[in-house]
Design a protein around this motif. Structure first.
Motif, PDB file in Angstrom:
ATOM      1  N   THR A 171       0.851  -1.184   0.000  1.00  0.00           N
ATOM      2  CA  THR A 171       0.000   0.000   0.000  1.00  0.00           C
ATOM      3  C   THR A 171       0.889   1.237   0.000  1.00  0.00           C
ATOM      4  O   THR A 171       1.974   1.246   0.586  1.00  0.00           O
ATOM      5  CB  THR A 171      -0.924   0.018   1.235  1.00  0.00           C
ATOM      6  N   ALA A 172       0.425   2.260  -0.667  1.00  0.00           N
ATOM      7  CA  ALA A 172       1.184   3.504  -0.737  1.00  0.00           C
ATOM      8  C   ALA A 172       1.285   4.115   0.651  1.00  0.00           C
ATOM      9  O   ALA A 172       0.315   4.119   1.417  1.00  0.00           O
ATOM     10  CB  ALA A 172       0.498   4.472  -1.696  1.00  0.00           C
ATOM     11  N   THR A 173       2.463   4.611   0.980  1.00  0.00           N
ATOM     12  CA  THR A 173       2.663   5.264   2.269  1.00  0.00           C
ATOM     13  C   THR A 173       3.305   6.621   2.048  1.00  0.00           C
ATOM     14  O   THR A 173       3.934   6.878   1.025  1.00  0.00           O
ATOM     15  CB  THR A 173       3.580   4.437   3.191  1.00  0.00           C
ATOM     16  N   LYS A 174       3.127   7.472   3.029  1.00  0.00           N
ATOM     17  CA  LYS A 174       3.761   8.784   3.016  1.00  0.00           C
ATOM     18  C   LYS A 174       4.815   8.807   4.096  1.00  0.00           C
ATOM     19  O   LYS A 174       4.774   8.012   5.040  1.00  0.00           O
ATOM     20  CB  LYS A 174       2.715   9.873   3.298  1.00  0.00           C
ATOM     21  N   LEU A 175       5.750   9.714   3.991  1.00  0.00           N
ATOM     22  CA  LEU A 175       6.814   9.826   4.983  1.00  0.00           C
ATOM     23  C   LEU A 175       6.240   9.969   6.388  1.00  0.00           C
ATOM     24  O   LEU A 175       6.728   9.354   7.332  1.00  0.00           O
ATOM     25  CB  LEU A 175       7.733  11.000   4.652  1.00  0.00           C
ATOM     26  N   ASP A 176       5.182  10.735   6.523  1.00  0.00           N
ATOM     27  CA  ASP A 176       4.571  10.922   7.845  1.00  0.00           C
ATOM     28  C   ASP A 176       4.068   9.606   8.434  1.00  0.00           C
ATOM     29  O   ASP A 176       4.019   9.451   9.657  1.00  0.00           O
ATOM     30  CB  ASP A 176       3.413  11.926   7.764  1.00  0.00           C
ATOM     31  N   ASP A 177       3.701   8.652   7.580  1.00  0.00           N
ATOM     32  CA  ASP A 177       3.199   7.365   8.056  1.00  0.00           C
ATOM     33  C   ASP A 177       4.295   6.515   8.681  1.00  0.00           C
ATOM     34  O   ASP A 177       4.019   5.682   9.534  1.00  0.00           O
ATOM     35  CB  ASP A 177       2.566   6.572   6.899  1.00  0.00           C
TER      36      ASP A 177
END
Length: 87
Positions: A50-56
């Motif tokens: 799943t796509a993640t963001k740096l904040d995740d």
């Protein structure tokens, strides 16, 4: 468990029988991972992440101490590369 037989084409391709594709819920375009087991080959579906963001994920790598500057990080990278060349 019923056995299915298929043939290897002259281009190195095989057809996975429809019954097995349906049983495994594989759709057209499914990417498969092939694992060599010596006397056989295991096919497994490639799982997508799943796509993640740096904040995740930023908190998963904890660092304690004073923050490094960009110059210090670049220097550490350069030293790592130089060390790997000199092995």
């Amino acid at each position: 468990m019923p056995m299915e037989i298929t043939k290897l084409s002259n281009q190195g391709q095989i057809t996975i029988p429809q019954a097995l594709r349906e049983q495994s819920q594989w759709q057209d375009g499914q990417e498969l991972i092939m694992i060599n087991l010596g006397d056989s080959i295991l096919l497994k579906p490639k799982k997508t992440f799943t796509a993640t963001k740096l904040d995740d994920v930023a908190g998963c790598l904890r660092y304690e101490g004073e923050a490094k500057t960009i110059a210090e990080m670049e220097q550490a990278i350069a030293e790592g590369i130089e060390a790997s060349w000199n092995q």
